[in-house]
Motif scaffolding. Sequence first.
Motif, short mmCIF file in Angstrom:
data_model
loop_
_atom_site.label_atom_id
_atom_site.label_comp_id
_atom_site.label_asym_id
_atom_site.label_seq_id
_atom_site.Cartn_x
_atom_site.Cartn_y
_atom_site.Cartn_z
N SER A 13 8.17 63.98 35.44
CA SER A 13 6.76 63.57 35.54
C SER A 13 6.13 63.49 34.15
N PHE A 14 6.43 64.48 33.30
CA PHE A 14 5.92 64.47 31.93
C PHE A 14 6.33 63.18 31.23
N ARG A 15 7.61 62.80 31.36
CA ARG A 15 8.11 61.59 30.69
C ARG A 15 7.45 60.33 31.23
N GLU A 93 1.41 84.03 37.57
CA GLU A 93 2.70 83.40 37.87
C GLU A 93 2.58 82.46 39.08
N GLU A 94 1.90 82.94 40.13
CA GLU A 94 1.73 82.11 41.34
C GLU A 94 0.90 80.87 41.04
N ALA A 95 -0.13 81.03 40.20
CA ALA A 95 -0.97 79.89 39.83
C ALA A 95 -0.16 78.86 39.05
N TYR A 96 0.70 79.35 38.13
CA TYR A 96 1.54 78.43 37.36
C TYR A 96 2.52 77.69 38.27
N GLU A 97 3.09 78.40 39.24
CA GLU A 97 3.99 77.79 40.23
C GLU A 97 3.25 76.69 40.99
N ALA A 98 2.04 77.00 41.43
CA ALA A 98 1.26 76.05 42.23
C ALA A 98 0.89 74.80 41.42
N ILE A 99 0.52 75.01 40.16
CA ILE A 99 0.13 73.86 39.33
C ILE A 99 1.36 73.00 39.00
N CYS A 100 2.51 73.64 38.85
CA CYS A 100 3.76 72.89 38.62
C CYS A 100 4.11 72.06 39.84
N GLN A 101 3.86 72.60 41.03
CA GLN A 101 4.13 71.85 42.26
C GLN A 101 3.20 70.65 42.38
N LEU A 102 1.96 70.77 41.88
CA LEU A 102 1.04 69.63 41.90
C LEU A 102 1.56 68.48 41.05
N VAL A 103 2.14 68.83 39.89
CA VAL A 103 2.56 67.82 38.92
C VAL A 103 3.96 67.30 39.18
N ALA A 104 4.86 68.17 39.63
CA ALA A 104 6.28 67.82 39.77
C ALA A 104 6.49 66.63 40.69
N GLY A 105 7.31 65.68 40.21
CA GLY A 105 7.68 64.52 41.03
C GLY A 105 6.64 63.42 41.11
N LYS A 106 5.51 63.60 40.46
CA LYS A 106 4.46 62.58 40.52
C LYS A 106 4.67 61.55 39.41
N GLU A 107 4.06 60.36 39.61
CA GLU A 107 4.08 59.35 38.56
C GLU A 107 2.71 58.68 38.50
N PRO A 108 2.41 57.97 37.40
CA PRO A 108 1.09 57.37 37.24
C PRO A 108 0.73 56.41 38.37
N ILE A 109 -0.52 56.49 38.79
CA ILE A 109 -1.03 55.60 39.83
C ILE A 109 -1.69 54.42 39.15
N ASN A 110 -1.29 53.22 39.54
CA ASN A 110 -1.91 52.02 38.99
C ASN A 110 -3.06 51.61 39.90
N VAL A 111 -4.27 51.75 39.41
CA VAL A 111 -5.44 51.43 40.20
C VAL A 111 -6.04 50.12 39.69
N GLY A 112 -6.36 49.23 40.62
CA GLY A 112 -7.05 48.00 40.26
C GLY A 112 -6.24 47.03 39.43
#
Length: 173
Positions: A13-15, A93-112
């Motif tokens: 996702s970072f890349r 630690e739990e908060a970091y896990e949760a925020i990683c789950q939000l970001v992991a596997g996502k890619e940029p959304i092309n809007v408009g």
Amino acid sequence: MAGNAEMASLEESFRKFAIYGDTKATGQEMNGKNWAKLCKDCKVTDGKSVTSTDVDIVFSKVKGKTARVINYEEFKKALEELAPKRFKDKSKEEAYEAICQLVAGKEPINVGVTVMGAVERLTDTSKYTGSHKERFDESGKGKGKSGRENIVDTSGYVSAYKNAGTYDAKVKK
């Protein structure tokens, strides 16, 4: 902390966000604009506990003094900084896990990219009024010059005369 597979998808996702909108980007470093987009698209910013200002401040905090970009390690530190703010009710630690789950596997959304609804509305000639309506026929095809200018009738007959063009036939008899 997070599992190995999750870390791999987090790095992926970072890349993806790092190269978004930049043809010369290698995917090794992310600029502030793409960091803000990542936070927005992955729902890290919620408008209440984490705002776009918080995202910008964290980016400035984790990057080097003169740097304009962050690498993957700084990216993980930035997520660590935002995690307790986003998930107040969880441990660090739990908060970091949760925020990683939000970001992991996502890619940029092309809007408009292309807004077809707006284009269709603007080119629908049935909704035109006034002088613009005269520029198109019933099928919506433009009339060209005759739709833009008043072309003068030089035939010698009064407009709307029923027997226009019959004079020559009557005189020759």
